[in-house]
Design an enzyme around this catalytic site. Structure first.
Site, PDB file in Angstrom:
ATOM      1  N   ASP A 197      37.974  47.809  45.139  1.00 51.76           N
ATOM      2  CA  ASP A 197      38.018  46.350  45.340  1.00 51.76           C
ATOM      3  C   ASP A 197      38.514  45.669  44.073  1.00 51.76           C
ATOM      4  OD1 ASP A 197      37.789  44.117  46.941  1.00 51.76           O
ATOM      5  OD2 ASP A 197      35.646  43.820  46.551  1.00 51.76           O
ATOM      6  N   ASP A 230      10.149  90.043  43.672  1.00 53.44           N
ATOM      7  CA  ASP A 230       8.697  90.119  43.565  1.00 53.44           C
ATOM      8  C   ASP A 230       8.072  88.889  42.897  1.00 53.44           C
ATOM      9  OD1 ASP A 230       8.584  92.363  40.692  1.00 53.44           O
ATOM     10  OD2 ASP A 230       9.741  90.584  41.129  1.00 53.44           O
ATOM     11  N   HIS A 289       4.916  98.164  45.298  1.00 49.27           N
ATOM     12  CA  HIS A 289       6.094  97.949  46.123  1.00 49.27           C
ATOM     13  C   HIS A 289       6.154  98.989  47.233  1.00 49.27           C
ATOM     14  CE1 HIS A 289      10.774  97.749  46.294  1.00 49.27           C
ATOM     15  NE2 HIS A 289      10.196  97.200  47.345  1.00 49.27           N
ATOM     16  N   LEU A 338      25.956  30.486  38.079  1.00 45.23           N
ATOM     17  CA  LEU A 338      27.261  30.895  37.545  1.00 45.23           C
ATOM     18  C   LEU A 338      28.344  31.016  38.612  1.00 45.23           C
ATOM     19  CD1 LEU A 338      26.059  33.727  35.120  1.00 45.23           C
ATOM     20  CD2 LEU A 338      27.096  31.566  34.452  1.00 45.23           C
ATOM     21  N   GLY A 339      27.977  31.364  39.810  1.00 48.53           N
ATOM     22  CA  GLY A 339      28.999  31.518  40.834  1.00 48.53           C
ATOM     23  C   GLY A 339      28.436  32.237  42.040  1.00 48.53           C
ATOM     24  N   GLU A 340      29.264  32.322  43.082  1.00 51.92           N
ATOM     25  CA  GLU A 340      28.811  32.887  44.340  1.00 51.92           C
ATOM     26  C   GLU A 340      29.901  33.768  44.930  1.00 51.92           C
ATOM     27  OE1 GLU A 340      27.742  29.838  47.090  1.00 51.92           O
ATOM     28  OE2 GLU A 340      27.261  31.255  48.682  1.00 51.92           O
ATOM     29  N   GLY A 341      29.515  34.936  45.459  1.00 54.12           N
ATOM     30  CA  GLY A 341      30.457  35.784  46.178  1.00 54.12           C
ATOM     31  C   GLY A 341      30.047  35.833  47.630  1.00 54.12           C
ATOM     32  N   GLY A 342      30.524  36.833  48.370  1.00 50.93           N
ATOM     33  CA  GLY A 342      30.187  36.925  49.774  1.00 50.93           C
ATOM     34  C   GLY A 342      28.768  37.431  49.964  1.00 50.93           C
ATOM     35  N   PHE A 343      28.231  38.075  48.966  1.00 55.31           N
ATOM     36  CA  PHE A 343      27.001  38.834  49.080  1.00 55.31           C
ATOM     37  C   PHE A 343      25.910  38.283  48.160  1.00 55.31           C
ATOM     38  CE2 PHE A 343      25.219  43.338  48.361  1.00 55.31           C
ATOM     39  CZ  PHE A 343      24.624  43.370  49.605  1.00 55.31           C
TER      40      PHE A 343
HETATM   41  N1  LIG Z   1      28.787  39.270  34.671  1.00 55.32           N
HETATM   42  C1  LIG Z   1      29.000  38.038  35.122  1.00 55.32           C
HETATM   43  N2  LIG Z   1      29.014  37.009  34.251  1.00 55.32           N
HETATM   44  C2  LIG Z   1      29.224  35.739  34.698  1.00 55.32           C
HETATM   45  N3  LIG Z   1      29.422  35.423  35.978  1.00 55.32           N
HETATM   46  C3  LIG Z   1      29.415  36.396  36.888  1.00 55.32           C
HETATM   47  C4  LIG Z   1      29.199  37.764  36.509  1.00 55.32           C
HETATM   48  N4  LIG Z   1      29.232  38.522  37.613  1.00 55.32           N
HETATM   49  C5  LIG Z   1      29.459  37.682  38.639  1.00 55.32           C
HETATM   50  N5  LIG Z   1      29.569  36.404  38.220  1.00 55.32           N
HETATM   51  C6  LIG Z   1      29.784  35.203  39.054  1.00 55.32           C
HETATM   52  O1  LIG Z   1      29.112  35.405  40.286  1.00 55.32           O
HETATM   53  C7  LIG Z   1      30.026  35.375  41.378  1.00 55.32           C
HETATM   54  C8  LIG Z   1      29.571  36.365  42.412  1.00 55.32           C
HETATM   55  O2  LIG Z   1      29.569  37.677  41.877  1.00 55.32           O
HETATM   56  P1  LIG Z   1      30.258  38.870  42.636  1.00 55.32           P
HETATM   57  O3  LIG Z   1      31.680  38.519  42.891  1.00 55.32           O
HETATM   58  O4  LIG Z   1      30.005  40.120  41.904  1.00 55.32           O
HETATM   59  O5  LIG Z   1      29.405  38.826  43.976  1.00 55.32           O
HETATM   60  P2  LIG Z   1      29.664  39.474  45.362  1.00 55.32           P
HETATM   61  O6  LIG Z   1      28.952  38.664  46.366  1.00 55.32           O
HETATM   62  O7  LIG Z   1      29.301  40.926  45.288  1.00 55.32           O
HETATM   63  O8  LIG Z   1      31.232  39.324  45.493  1.00 55.32           O
HETATM   64  P3  LIG Z   1      32.182  39.764  46.663  1.00 55.32           P
HETATM   65  O9  LIG Z   1      32.152  38.650  47.641  1.00 55.32           O
HETATM   66  O10 LIG Z   1      33.478  39.926  45.949  1.00 55.32           O
HETATM   67  O11 LIG Z   1      31.625  41.049  47.203  1.00 55.32           O
HETATM   68  C9  LIG Z   1      31.370  35.703  40.757  1.00 55.32           C
HETATM   69  O12 LIG Z   1      32.418  35.166  41.492  1.00 55.32           O
HETATM   70  C10 LIG Z   1      31.235  35.018  39.387  1.00 55.32           C
HETATM   71  O13 LIG Z   1      31.498  33.646  39.487  1.00 55.32           O
END
Ligand SMILES: Nc1ncnc2c1ncn2[C@@H]1O[C@H](COP(=O)(O)OP(=O)(O)OP(=O)(O)O)[C@@H](O)[C@H]1O
Length: 654
Positions: A189, A565, A521, A73-78
């Site tokens: 955030d 006690d 006591h 679905l996607g990627e964040g920094g973590f």
């Molecule tokens: N509930 C959800 N439903 C669908 N897609 C989601 C959901 N939560 C997160 N995502 C997808 O996953 C990606 C990463 O999630 P998220 O941003 O929470 O991760 P993170 O690594 O903690 O982000 P950050 O880098 O902001 O700390 C999001 O950008 C989004 O594309």
């Protein structure tokens, strides 16, 4: 071997009241992270999320539930996010964090804090937390799926949004923030990339990675964190100024600007330039925009450098901008591609109704509730009941002690605890008292479980607890210290001598099957010389415990004249716990994993003492309806609760 050395040896193998160093998980979160800017980072190698391996096609949870992995679905920094389908076909989003990326305590603390805060939230505009679990390589946070991406994706696709759309999104966002702030949570955030859309295009706040709970006494946090474009000026002031709830209000201003004008107000290529602009409040409304004067007026107020001059959440919603143009009843998925055509046809009357209805739905108009009422409502509502992943346990505890596995509870439940049972030893007063107290406690617990009895929350008080103990029964007896300020020895012959630490009170408690326990006591001056040998032993243990053992908790109940006690009637050691039966009807269980639980006031209240000595007492029905403690959940609460009930039943002797 001298007594001192013998005790030392004993202490090393037996004592479970020695405190582990505090891991500081909840109270002192260590965070100094600045999130990535809201543009795709090219330096992929540096992202912790790149350590995340694609999960196997089926991920199994601790209790055997299986989830089928679906699309990425996607990627964040973590984290990386994947679809997950459960056995009934329901689809969720699994935020997947590589265990390799949570090796250090700081990252672990951040993830644990994110999970703890997020799992206690339940609001229509907050991404619903469902569960969390782990396999060998990843930790999974299972969330409500938001299939229509984020506000950032929408803005990218559309370049700018219309004011009617932004009005509706803003009310939903403000409703969710109000919910958080009422629970003293600051999100810290809030940004377009952290606000997602559900299938009906309702916005949902997600990503609690930087969220924090602000204590009522300090009201401020000092860690510099956030995403450059969204950082409030007082956060840049760092440790000198501190920051609080107003940083989320600032972020509302940034988001509103970005949605209406296409980019955040302080945008620049260089992060240092962004910070300078934020500090100097240096931004301009684009001249070519057709945005209303009201919208600019509201944004100007939200972006006040002085946090105290920013409007409150209620004041934002009173602003004219919400009423000066169309307010849609809902947003359709047509919005994902273009400005919805129907927006132009919404009348002024319809707009006012839609605005009022929207505020109602998001809980803006909810009458004021005190923090205690909020706590009660939260406990009564259905919150997800989750065990935290093992890998998030602090290292120091995990290495020394094996966690108690969630074993199946033995099937020895006695269906009814009757008076005959409690009276099974009419000739033995001691057994009778012990049985009476046990059966009354079990009865009450059963009735509370069946919701026939509600403990009085107003009468609740912290119980007296055994704060230190030394089992030296191979020579003298069992020595203990109570939080009431008493030091006692339960001698092998059955008598107890109890001395108060701060006063000259001495209690001599004899026990016999005919009389039960009898308390005499004295003061130090009037103690009969016959007791001098016992007093010497008590004094010896007192010195030993003061020098070698730390207290279970500093927050437990201190002495009052009626509690002096209280003494230990009986103790039981088991592979998983030591159980204390106190004369005031409390039962304390010190578990091997350093968590302690106390059932007090004949089963009405439950206390949890964490390894880091946090103490939380709640009425039993609160804990049961929530499935755990509120501020200091224990990941094996239900297992321990079952252990305790069985232990109480097992102690009833027929
Ligand atoms: N509930 C959800 N439903 C669908 N897609 C989601 C959901 N939560 C997160 N995502 C997808 O996953 C990606 C990463 O999630 P998220 O941003 O929470 O991760 P993170 O690594 O903690 O982000 P950050 O880098 O902001 O700390 C999001 O950008 C989004 O594309």
């Amino acid at each position: 071997m001298s007594t001192g050395r013998a005790l030392q040896a004993l202490n090393n193998v037996q004592l479970n009241t020695k405190a582990t160093p505090s891991n500081g998980i909840i109270k002192t979160p260590v965070r100094s992270s600045i999130s990535k800017p809201e543009t795709k980072s090219k330096k992929k190698k540096e992202k912790l999320s790149s350590l995340c391996k694609t999960p196997p096609s089926v991920v199994r949870t601790r209790n055997g539930r299986g989830y089928h992995r679906g699309l990425f679905l996607g990627e964040g920094g973590f984290a990386r996010c994947f679809q997950m389908k459960d056995e009934s076909g329901r689809i969720f989003a699994a935020k997947t964090v590589a265990k390799a990326s949570i090796k250090n305590e700081k990252t672990k603390t951040k993830l644990l804090s994110e999970i703890k805060i997020h799992k206690s939230m339940s609001h229509p505009n907050i991404v619903q937390f469902v569960d969390c679990f782990e396999d060998d390589v990843n930790v999974y946070i299972l969330l409500e799926i938001c299939p229509n991406q984020s506000l950032m994706d929408l803005l990218k696709a559309r370049k700018v949004l219309s004011e009617p759309e932004v009005r509706l999104f803003m009310v939903q966002i403000i409703g969710a923030i109000k919910y958080l702030h009422r629970r003293r949570v600051v999100h810290r955030d809030l940004k377009l990339g952290n606000i997602f859309f559900d299938p009906d295009m309702n916005v949902k706040i997600g990503d609690f990675g930087l969220a924090t709970v602000v204590s009522p006494s300090t009201n401020k946090r000092y860690t510099i964190c956030g995403t450059p474009n969204y950082i409030a000026p007082e956060v840049l002031g760092g440790k000198a100024t501190g920051h609080s709830f107003e940083v989320d209000i600032w972020a509302i201003g940034i988001m509103m600007f970005a949605l209406l004008f296409g980019k955040p107000p302080f945008q620049a290529k260089d992060v240092q330039v962004i910070y300078e602009r934020i500090k100097n409040n240096e931004y301009k409304f684009p001249a070519d925009s057709s945005a209303s004067a009201e919208s600019k007026n509201l944004i100007t107020k939200l972006l006040s450098t002085d946090p105290t001059l920013r409007p409150s959440l209620d004041e934002i919603l009173e602003h004219e901008w919400f009423k000066c143009g169309p307010f849609p009843a809902k947003i359709s998925t047509e919005s994902l591609k273009q400005i919805p055509k129907n927006l132009a046809f919404i009348t002024k009357e319809e707009s006012l109704i839609n605005f009022a209805t929207c505020k109602q739905r998001v809980g803006i108009n909810d009458s004021y509730k005190s923090p205690v009422e909020i706590l009660k409502t939260d406990l009564e509502s259905e919150q997800p009941k989750t065990l935290l992943p093992h890998s998030l346990s602090p290292n120091n505890t995990k290495n020394k002690y094996k966690e108690i596995p969630p074993v199946a509870v033995r099937n020895t439940v006695r269906s009814r605890i009757t008076n005959e049972l409690a009276n099974a030893h009419p000739e033995n007063q001691m057994m009778r008292i012990l049985n009476d107290t046990l059966s009354a406690t079990l009865m009450n617990m059963k009735e509370i479980e069946e919701q026939k009895l509600r403990p009085d929350a107003r009468a609740m008080k912290k119980p007296i607890v055994v704060s230190k103990w030394v089992d030296y029964s191979n020579k003298h007896g069992f020595s203990y210290q109570l939080s009431s300020g008493a030091i006692g020895v339960l001698f092998n012959a059955g008598q107890t001598v109890l001395k108060m630490v701060d006063t000259t009170d001495v209690f001599y408690i004899s026990s016999s099957s005919e009389e039960g326990w009898q308390v005499a006591h004295y003061t130090e001056e009037t103690t009969p010389s016959l007791l001098s040998r016992e007093i010497e032993v008590v004094d010896f243990f007192r010195k030993y415990m003061t020098a070698h053992l730390s207290d279970v908790s500093s927050g437990a109940r201190k002495s009052s004249s009626r509690s002096k006690d209280v003494f230990l009637r009986r103790y039981t050691r088991d592979d998983n716990y030591i159980m204390f039966e106190l004369s005031n009807g409390s039962y304390q269980f010190n578990f091997k994993d350093h968590h302690k639980m106390v059932i007090s006031e004949l089963g009405q209240y439950l206390t949890h003492i964490t390894p880091s000595k946090e103490i939380e007492t709640l009425p039993l029905d609160y804990v049961l309806s929530h499935g755990n403690f509120y501020e200091s959940p224990d990941e094996y609460f239900s297992v321990k609760y079952d252990f305790m009930k069985h232990a109480l039943r097992d102690k009833i002797s027929i």
